[in-house]
Design a protein around this motif. Structure first.
Motif, PDB file in Angstrom:
ATOM      1  N   GLN A 118       0.830  -1.201   0.000  1.00  0.00           N
ATOM      2  CA  GLN A 118       0.000   0.000   0.000  1.00  0.00           C
ATOM      3  C   GLN A 118       0.868   1.256   0.000  1.00  0.00           C
ATOM      4  N   ALA A 119       1.931   1.254   0.799  1.00  0.00           N
ATOM      5  CA  ALA A 119       2.824   2.413   0.838  1.00  0.00           C
ATOM      6  C   ALA A 119       3.528   2.604  -0.504  1.00  0.00           C
ATOM      7  N   ALA A 120       3.952   1.498  -1.101  1.00  0.00           N
ATOM      8  CA  ALA A 120       4.608   1.599  -2.404  1.00  0.00           C
ATOM      9  C   ALA A 120       3.638   2.112  -3.479  1.00  0.00           C
ATOM     10  N   ALA A 121       2.372   1.670  -3.407  1.00  0.00           N
ATOM     11  CA  ALA A 121       1.379   2.144  -4.372  1.00  0.00           C
ATOM     12  C   ALA A 121       1.128   3.644  -4.201  1.00  0.00           C
ATOM     13  N   THR A 122       1.069   4.098  -2.948  1.00  0.00           N
ATOM     14  CA  THR A 122       0.901   5.533  -2.695  1.00  0.00           C
ATOM     15  C   THR A 122       2.079   6.325  -3.244  1.00  0.00           C
ATOM     16  N   GLN A 123       3.283   5.777  -3.039  1.00  0.00           N
ATOM     17  CA  GLN A 123       4.479   6.434  -3.559  1.00  0.00           C
ATOM     18  C   GLN A 123       4.463   6.460  -5.090  1.00  0.00           C
ATOM     19  N   PHE A 124       4.010   5.370  -5.694  1.00  0.00           N
ATOM     20  CA  PHE A 124       3.943   5.292  -7.158  1.00  0.00           C
ATOM     21  C   PHE A 124       2.975   6.341  -7.704  1.00  0.00           C
ATOM     22  N   ALA A 125       1.810   6.457  -7.052  1.00  0.00           N
ATOM     23  CA  ALA A 125       0.821   7.443  -7.496  1.00  0.00           C
ATOM     24  C   ALA A 125       1.368   8.865  -7.344  1.00  0.00           C
ATOM     25  N   ARG A 126       2.097   9.120  -6.275  1.00  0.00           N
ATOM     26  CA  ARG A 126       2.653  10.454  -6.052  1.00  0.00           C
ATOM     27  C   ARG A 126       3.714  10.780  -7.107  1.00  0.00           C
ATOM     28  N   PHE A 127       4.563   9.802  -7.415  1.00  0.00           N
ATOM     29  CA  PHE A 127       5.567  10.010  -8.461  1.00  0.00           C
ATOM     30  C   PHE A 127       4.913  10.279  -9.813  1.00  0.00           C
ATOM     31  N   GLU A 128       3.852   9.544 -10.110  1.00  0.00           N
ATOM     32  CA  GLU A 128       3.159   9.743 -11.385  1.00  0.00           C
ATOM     33  C   GLU A 128       2.569  11.144 -11.470  1.00  0.00           C
ATOM     34  N   GLU A 129       1.981  11.613 -10.352  1.00  0.00           N
ATOM     35  CA  GLU A 129       1.393  12.954 -10.347  1.00  0.00           C
ATOM     36  C   GLU A 129       2.468  14.008 -10.534  1.00  0.00           C
ATOM     37  N   LEU A 130       3.601  13.856  -9.823  1.00  0.00           N
ATOM     38  CA  LEU A 130       4.693  14.814  -9.986  1.00  0.00           C
ATOM     39  C   LEU A 130       5.252  14.787 -11.410  1.00  0.00           C
ATOM     40  N   SER A 131       5.376  13.591 -11.964  1.00  0.00           N
ATOM     41  CA  SER A 131       5.895  13.469 -13.320  1.00  0.00           C
ATOM     42  C   SER A 131       4.958  14.127 -14.331  1.00  0.00           C
ATOM     43  N   THR A 132       3.656  13.951 -14.136  1.00  0.00           N
ATOM     44  CA  THR A 132       2.692  14.556 -15.058  1.00  0.00           C
ATOM     45  C   THR A 132       2.747  16.075 -14.989  1.00  0.00           C
ATOM     46  N   GLN A 133       2.827  16.599 -13.773  1.00  0.00           N
ATOM     47  CA  GLN A 133       2.920  18.051 -13.638  1.00  0.00           C
ATOM     48  C   GLN A 133       4.192  18.592 -14.282  1.00  0.00           C
ATOM     49  N   ALA A 134       5.316  17.920 -14.034  1.00  0.00           N
ATOM     50  CA  ALA A 134       6.571  18.352 -14.649  1.00  0.00           C
ATOM     51  C   ALA A 134       6.502  18.227 -16.167  1.00  0.00           C
ATOM     52  N   GLN A 135       5.835  17.173 -16.641  1.00  0.00           N
ATOM     53  CA  GLN A 135       5.686  16.981 -18.093  1.00  0.00           C
ATOM     54  C   GLN A 135       4.935  18.142 -18.726  1.00  0.00           C
ATOM     55  N   TRP A 136       3.832  18.544 -18.119  1.00  0.00           N
ATOM     56  CA  TRP A 136       3.048  19.658 -18.658  1.00  0.00           C
ATOM     57  C   TRP A 136       3.873  20.931 -18.685  1.00  0.00           C
ATOM     58  N   LEU A 137       4.560  21.210 -17.575  1.00  0.00           N
ATOM     59  CA  LEU A 137       5.356  22.439 -17.513  1.00  0.00           C
ATOM     60  C   LEU A 137       6.467  22.439 -18.559  1.00  0.00           C
ATOM     61  N   ALA A 138       7.191  21.317 -18.662  1.00  0.00           N
ATOM     62  CA  ALA A 138       8.318  21.262 -19.586  1.00  0.00           C
ATOM     63  C   ALA A 138       7.852  21.343 -21.040  1.00  0.00           C
ATOM     64  N   VAL A 139       6.804  20.615 -21.384  1.00  0.00           N
ATOM     65  CA  VAL A 139       6.341  20.582 -22.766  1.00  0.00           C
ATOM     66  C   VAL A 139       5.784  21.944 -23.183  1.00  0.00           C
ATOM     67  N   LEU A 140       4.937  22.532 -22.333  1.00  0.00           N
ATOM     68  CA  LEU A 140       4.367  23.836 -22.675  1.00  0.00           C
ATOM     69  C   LEU A 140       5.437  24.918 -22.702  1.00  0.00           C
ATOM     70  N   ALA A 141       6.395  24.847 -21.774  1.00  0.00           N
ATOM     71  CA  ALA A 141       7.478  25.831 -21.783  1.00  0.00           C
ATOM     72  C   ALA A 141       8.308  25.706 -23.057  1.00  0.00           C
ATOM     73  N   LEU A 142       8.579  24.468 -23.486  1.00  0.00           N
ATOM     74  CA  LEU A 142       9.350  24.284 -24.707  1.00  0.00           C
ATOM     75  C   LEU A 142       8.569  24.765 -25.930  1.00  0.00           C
TER      76      LEU A 142
END
Length: 463
Positions: A118-142
Motif C-alpha cells: 500500500q505504501a509503495a502504491a501511494t508512492q507510485f501514485a505520487r511520483f506519477e502525479e509529480l511526473s505529469t505536472q513536470a511533463q506539462w510544464l516542460a512541454v508547454l514551456a518548450l
C-alpha cells in the motif's frame, strides 16, 4: 490531466504561433501592400513558427511518455523494503510491481495488500502525479519557447519556404524509413526464427517431406506425436484451394470488367460496379460461415446424388467461396486498366471495319493485358494468404491429395494452429510457423515482383 488534453493545448499553441509568425512577417515588411518584398509567402512564416512550437515539444512529450513508467518503476523498486524483495526471483518481483501499479490506478490486485504494498502504491501514485505536472510544464514551456524563438527570427529576407520544405522533407524521409525498417524488422524476425527451426529440422524434410504432424513427443511411448514436418501437403493444399478460387474469380471478374467498361450503359455501371465492390468489404469470417453452412452442404448433396464421396469440409467448398471473395479484386483492377486504354485505339479499330467484339478481343484486351495479368497475380497472392475461409470450409487435415472433394489444409491455417495457445519458442513445433511464414512471404513476394515486372515490361507499348 490527460495526455490528449496536453496535445490539444500544443495544437492551440501551434495555431497561435502560426498566426503570430505570419502577422510579424507582414508587419516587418511594412503591411499587406508590401508583401511582395517578402522572400516567401506569409503563410510560410506562420508554418515556420508553428513547426518550432510543435516539433520540439512533441518530441519531448514522446520521450517523456516512453521513459516515464520505466523511471518511476525504478524509483519505486529502489524504495521497496529489503524484506519484501529478499529471496524473490525476477518474475516474482515483476508480479509485486504489477500489483503496486494496479493498486495505484485502482485496478484489481492478484495478492493480499500488505502495508508495504500500500505504501509503495501511494508512492507510485505520487511520483506519477509529480511526473505529469513536470511533463506539462516542460512541454508547454518548450512549445512557448520555440514559438518565441521563431517569432524573433522572423524577418522579410528569411527563407521561410526553404526551411519549411526542408523540415517536411526530413519528416517524410523519417516516416518512409520507419515503413522500410518495419518491413525489414518483420522479415528479419521471421528469418532468424526460421533459421532456428532449420537447425532442428532438415530443410530437405521440410520442403520435400510428405508427412505433416508437428506434434513433439514428450515421452518415448507417446502415441500420435511423431514430430514430422514435411510441408508438401500444406503446399499442395494451398495450391489446390488457390487454383479453384482463381478458376472461379478470373473468368467472372474479367468478363464483368469487360461488360461494365465496354457494353454497360452509365446507369447500369453506376449500379453494378458498387454492388460488385461490396463483395470486397464483406469480412472473410462471413464468407467462412457461408462456405461452411451453405456451400459445403450443397456440394455434399450434389456429390451424394451422383455417387461421389464428399468430405464434410472440402477444398472445393473453400475454393469456390474464396473465388467469389476475390472477384471484386480482379474486376475492379481489370475495369480500371481497360478504361485506361486510349480511345484512339478503339477508334482506329472501328475505322478499319472491326466490330465492337473484335475490337475488344484484338485491340483492347491485348493493350490492357499487362495490367490484367498484374491484377490476377495480386489476386493470387490474396488467395494464398487467406485463412478464415479455409479454416471453416476446408478443415485442418494435412492430406496429400489431388481430390478437391477431400479435406485439406493450407500454410496460413497451420501457422494459426501452431501459434495458438501456450507456446514454447524453443520448440520445433512453434518455430515451424515461422518457417511456413517465411516460405509464404517469399512466394507472395515473388508473385508481386512478377506482376510488377509484367506491367513495367509491356506498359510503354500502349501509352
Amino acid at each position: 490531466m490527460h495526455t490528449w488534453t496536453l496535445i490539444l493545448l500544443l495544437l492551440a499553441v501551434m495555431a497561435l504561433a502560426y498566426h503570430l509568425g505570419m502577422k510579424r512577417a507582414i508587419t516587418r515588411v511594412g503591411g499587406l501592400k508590401q508583401i511582395n518584398h517578402l522572400h516567401s509567402l506569409p503563410a510560410y512564416y506562420g508554418v515556420y513558427a508553428a513547426l518550432w512550437a510543435g516539433i520540439p515539444a512533441l518530441l519531448l512529450l514522446g520521450l517523456w511518455l516512453g521513459f516515464q513508467d520505466h523511471f518511476i518503476t525504478a524509483l519505486v523498486t529502489a524504495q521497496l523494503p529489503p524484506d519484501l524483495v529478499a529471496a524473490q526471483s525476477a518474475g516474482q518481483i515483476d508480479l509485486i510491481l504489477n500489483d503496486i501499479k494496479n493498486l495505484a490506478t485502482g485496478n484489481i490486485v492478484s495478492a493480499t495488500v500488505t502495508p508495504e504494498i500500500q505504501a509503495a502504491a501511494t508512492q507510485f501514485a505520487r511520483f506519477e502525479e509529480l511526473s505529469t505536472q513536470a511533463q506539462w510544464l516542460a512541454v508547454l514551456a518548450l512549445a512557448l519557447g520555440g514559438a518565441s524563438f521563431a517569432w524573433s527570427r522572423t524577418e522579410p529576407q528569411m527563407r521561410a519556404r526553404n526551411r519549411v520544405e526542408s523540415v517536411f522533407l526530413v519528416i517524410m524521409v523519417i516516416f518512409s524509413s520507419l515503413a522500410i525498417l518495419t518491413t525489414l524488422g518483420i522479415v528479419l524476425s521471421v528469418l532468424f526464427e526460421s533459421l532456428r527451426f532449420f537447425e532442428l529440422v532438415s530443410p530437405l524434410e521440410f520442403f520435400f517431406g510428405t508427412n505433416w504432424s508437428p506434434q513433439i513427443a514428450l515421452r518415448a511411448d507417446q502415441v500420435g506425436a511423431t514430430g514430422a514436418f514435411g510441408a508438401i501437403p500444406l503446399f499442395t493444399g494451398t495450391l489446390m484451394v488457390s487454383l479453384i478460387a482463381m478458376v472461379v474469380a478470373v473468368p467472372i471478374g474479367l468478363m464483368s470488367a469487360i461488360y461494365l467498361s465496354e457494353y454497360a450503359s452509365r446507369s447500369v455501371r453506376a449500379i453494378a460496379k458498387p454492388i460488385i465492390e461490396v463483395l470486397a468489404g464483406i469480412p472473410t469470417v462471413v464468407y467462412g460461415f457461408f462456405a461452411a453452412l451453405t456451400v459445403a452442404p450443397v456440394i455434399r448433396e450434389l456429390g451424394a446424388a451422383v455417387g461421389l464421396e464428399v468430405a464434410s469440409e472440402s477444398a472445393l467448398a473453400a475454393g469456390l467461396v474464396m473465388g467469389v471473395m476475390i472477384i471484386p479484386f480482379i474486376s475492379s483492377l481489370a475495369d480500371d486498366v481497360i478504361n485506361a486504354v486510349p480511345q484512339a485505339l478503339r477508334d482506329g479499330s472501328y475505322a478499319l471495319g472491326a466490330t465492337q467484339s473484335e475490337t475488344i478481343r484484338l485491340v483492347v484486351i491485348p493493350a490492357a493485358l499487362p495490367g490484367i495479368v498484374g491484377g490476377i497475380l495480386l489476386a493470387v497472392s490474396r488467395a494464398i494468404g487467406e485463412t478464415m475461409i479455409v479454416v471453416m470450409a476446408a478443415g485442418m487435415a494435412a492430406n496429400l491429395t489431388a481430390n478437391p472433394l477431400d479435406s485439406v489444409t493450407t500454410v496460413t491455417v497451420q501457422i494459426v494452429t501452431l501459434l495458438t495457445g501456450d507456446q514454447e519458442f524453443d520448440s520445433a513445433k512453434t518455430l515451424a510457423a515461422f518457417a511456413l511464414g517465411l516460405t509464404l512471404f517469399v512466394v507472395t513476394l515473388a508473385l508481386n515482383v512478377l506482376a510488377l515486372s509484367i506491367v513495367r515490361k509491356y506498359r510503354e507499348q500502349y501509352e
